[in-house]
Motif scaffolding. Structure first.
Motif, mmCIF file in Angstrom:
data_model
loop_
_atom_site.group_PDB
_atom_site.id
_atom_site.type_symbol
_atom_site.label_atom_id
_atom_site.label_comp_id
_atom_site.label_asym_id
_atom_site.label_seq_id
_atom_site.Cartn_x
_atom_site.Cartn_y
_atom_site.Cartn_z
ATOM 1 N N GLU A 176 -8.481 8.239 7.984
ATOM 2 C CA GLU A 176 -8.991 8.259 6.506
ATOM 3 C C GLU A 176 -7.749 8.895 5.537
ATOM 4 N N GLN A 177 -7.476 8.425 4.385
ATOM 5 C CA GLN A 177 -6.487 8.890 3.598
ATOM 6 C C GLN A 177 -7.220 8.837 2.010
ATOM 7 N N ASP A 178 -7.013 10.111 1.238
ATOM 8 C CA ASP A 178 -7.628 10.234 0.000
ATOM 9 C C ASP A 178 -6.823 9.835 -1.012
ATOM 10 N N SER A 179 -5.484 9.090 -0.869
ATOM 11 C CA SER A 179 -4.840 8.706 -2.184
ATOM 12 C C SER A 179 -4.072 7.266 -1.806
ATOM 13 N N ASN A 180 -3.933 6.613 -2.673
ATOM 14 C CA ASN A 180 -2.856 5.636 -2.477
ATOM 15 C C ASN A 180 -1.383 5.845 -2.041
ATOM 16 N N GLY A 181 -0.865 6.991 -2.301
ATOM 17 C CA GLY A 181 0.476 7.625 -1.968
ATOM 18 C C GLY A 181 0.344 7.753 -0.702
ATOM 19 N N ALA A 182 -0.757 8.587 -0.164
ATOM 20 C CA ALA A 182 -0.679 9.009 1.350
ATOM 21 C C ALA A 182 -0.827 7.559 2.297
ATOM 22 N N VAL A 183 -1.605 6.509 1.830
ATOM 23 C CA VAL A 183 -1.756 5.324 2.585
ATOM 24 C C VAL A 183 -0.237 4.616 2.609
ATOM 25 N N LYS A 184 0.330 4.677 1.601
ATOM 26 C CA LYS A 184 1.612 3.795 1.458
ATOM 27 C C LYS A 184 2.765 4.509 2.423
ATOM 28 N N LYS A 185 2.523 6.023 2.490
ATOM 29 C CA LYS A 185 3.709 6.650 3.320
ATOM 30 C C LYS A 185 3.387 6.151 4.768
ATOM 31 N N ILE A 186 2.122 6.360 5.167
ATOM 32 C CA ILE A 186 1.741 6.113 6.779
ATOM 33 C C ILE A 186 2.142 4.579 7.045
ATOM 34 N N VAL A 187 1.665 3.552 6.222
ATOM 35 C CA VAL A 187 2.124 2.346 6.567
ATOM 36 C C VAL A 187 3.333 1.881 6.626
ATOM 37 N N ASP A 188 3.983 2.640 5.745
ATOM 38 C CA ASP A 188 5.386 2.326 5.468
ATOM 39 C C ASP A 188 6.338 2.987 6.676
ATOM 40 N N SER A 198 -3.583 0.078 -4.188
ATOM 41 C CA SER A 198 -3.604 -0.637 -5.469
ATOM 42 C C SER A 198 -2.149 -1.251 -5.870
ATOM 43 N N PHE A 199 -2.080 -2.365 -6.597
ATOM 44 C CA PHE A 199 -0.834 -2.938 -6.991
ATOM 45 C C PHE A 199 0.251 -2.015 -7.254
ATOM 46 N N PRO A 200 -0.022 -1.159 -8.108
ATOM 47 C CA PRO A 200 1.238 -0.311 -8.614
ATOM 48 C C PRO A 200 2.104 0.488 -7.507
ATOM 49 N N TYR A 201 1.184 0.414 -6.443
ATOM 50 C CA TYR A 201 1.685 1.342 -5.474
ATOM 51 C C TYR A 201 2.414 0.600 -4.181
ATOM 52 N N ALA A 202 2.093 -0.722 -4.423
ATOM 53 C CA ALA A 202 2.295 -1.553 -3.153
ATOM 54 C C ALA A 202 3.837 -1.774 -3.188
ATOM 55 N N ASN A 203 4.735 -0.994 -2.568
ATOM 56 C CA ASN A 203 6.169 -1.177 -2.411
ATOM 57 C C ASN A 203 6.623 -0.070 -1.373
ATOM 58 N N GLY A 204 7.370 -0.488 -0.702
ATOM 59 C CA GLY A 204 8.211 0.297 0.331
ATOM 60 C C GLY A 204 9.059 -0.654 1.292
ATOM 61 N N ASN A 205 10.064 0.104 1.871
ATOM 62 C CA ASN A 205 10.966 -0.694 2.739
ATOM 63 C C ASN A 205 10.445 -1.410 3.798
ATOM 64 N N ASN A 206 9.206 -0.948 4.409
ATOM 65 C CA ASN A 206 8.628 -1.520 5.700
ATOM 66 C C ASN A 206 7.367 -2.015 5.244
ATOM 67 N N ILE A 207 7.066 -2.292 4.027
ATOM 68 C CA ILE A 207 5.576 -2.491 3.858
ATOM 69 C C ILE A 207 5.473 -4.103 3.455
ATOM 70 N N GLN A 208 4.680 -4.733 4.140
ATOM 71 C CA GLN A 208 4.354 -6.444 3.822
ATOM 72 C C GLN A 208 2.994 -6.041 3.048
ATOM 73 N N LYS A 209 3.004 -6.745 2.002
ATOM 74 C CA LYS A 209 1.786 -7.145 1.215
ATOM 75 C C LYS A 209 1.273 -8.632 1.815
ATOM 76 N N LEU A 210 -0.151 -8.625 2.136
ATOM 77 C CA LEU A 210 -0.686 -9.572 2.888
ATOM 78 C C LEU A 210 -1.433 -10.808 1.987
ATOM 79 N N SER A 211 -0.988 -12.120 1.867
ATOM 80 C CA SER A 211 -1.687 -12.836 1.365
ATOM 81 C C SER A 211 -3.158 -13.436 1.920
#
Length: 288
Positions: A176-188, A198-211
């Motif tokens: 578990e992670q307590d922030s959008n930033g931490a989640v983004k870093k791990i998934v990336d 959250s949408f405003p954080y959903a970017n990164g070189n190795n991140i894929q947003k799912l439909s």
């Protein structure tokens, strides 16, 4: 009067002036605590507000929606921010709080690009987060184990996601992670991972947003609830706010923030919504 007596009086006056000045500074302070999903918007709005209100002192902190609601209820902060309605949080007396909806934010499942999946059904998403699907090859992706990253308990984003996706089923135990930033870093950076953000954080070189079910995660799709993963961004005060806090909230709801800053950062203005959602997750078309 003796010189040393005059000196003592002078020092006393200086101390009193310092105290009064300090109190004035404290009185200008607005502390905003809670949702990390709203943190980006609140911070930028606070910075912009200070340009035209130089005496203001706005401090923005995360901590999660549960923290924001409990802190404002206790009177420890002027504004508690939340992704969820106060009525849904245990231990919170919503009747004592005043709700200001300042934006809408989308929530999107994200995966590390290496998994080879770009679209899932809502049922499959539920099966992933309840542990029924364990490998990406089960969804047409690569032969890689699924690693779920969840948000911490108390997160409004987690509450919103689980209410809409899991339908009262229990989430799998996971990191578990307590922030959008931490989640983004791990998934990336971590192969096989999936989480939501959250949408405003959903970017990164190795991140894929799912439909989901072929529907793309866009603000336009949120306005009609075609994209169902979204939440109001609430600012709560304990009863009627004081003058300085009320002025800042009025600024948050004004044209400069709603028409310029909100879409610029990736949020959605309340005014753009063609539907409303209540605390029981009932979605109703505007005007009905």
């Amino acid at each position: 009067m003796k010189k040393h007596s005059i000196g003592k009086i002078f020092v006393l006056v200086l101390l009193m002036l310092a105290f009064v000045t300090g109190c004035a500074k404290d009185n200008s302070k607005i502390t905003i605590v809670g949702s990390s999903a709203l943190q980006l918007l609140a911070e930028q709005a606070g910075n912009d507000y200070r340009l035209t209100h130089p005496s203001s002192n706005i401090v923005v902190q995360g901590g999660g929606s549960g923290t924001g609601l409990s802190q404002v209820q206790a009177g420890a902060v002027q504004i508690g921010t939340s992704d969820v309605f106060a009525e849904t949080k245990k231990g919170i007396d919503a009747k004592k709080l005043k709700d200001y909806k300042v934006a809408v934010v989308g929530i999107v499942p994200i995966v590390n690009k290496g998994v080879g999946v770009k679209d899932v059904s809502m049922k499959q998403l539920r099966q992933i987060f309840t542990g029924k699907l364990t490998n990406w090859k089960q969804l047409g992706g690569k032969n890689i184990p699924i690693t779920v990253i969840n948000r911490s308990k108390g997160s409004g984003t987690r509450d919103s996601f689980e209410d809409i996706v899991l339908h009262n089923q229990k989430a799998i135990k996971s990191q578990e992670q307590d922030s959008n930033g931490a989640v983004k870093k791990i998934v990336d950076s971590t192969p096989g991972t999936i989480s939501y953000i959250s949408f405003p954080y959903a970017n990164g070189n190795n991140i894929q947003k799912l439909s989901i079910d072929g529907v793309k995660p866009t603000n336009k799709n949120i306005t009609t609830n075609k994209w169902q993963l979204w939440a109001y961004q609430h600012m709560y005060t304990k009863g009627e706010p004081d003058k300085k806090t009320k002025a800042f909230i009025k600024y948050m709801l004004g044209k400069k923030v709603q028409q310029d800053l909100v879409p610029k950062i990736g949020y959605l203005s309340i005014d753009e919504m063609k539907v409303t959602r209540d605390s029981n997750n009932r979605v109703i078309k505007v005007g009905k």
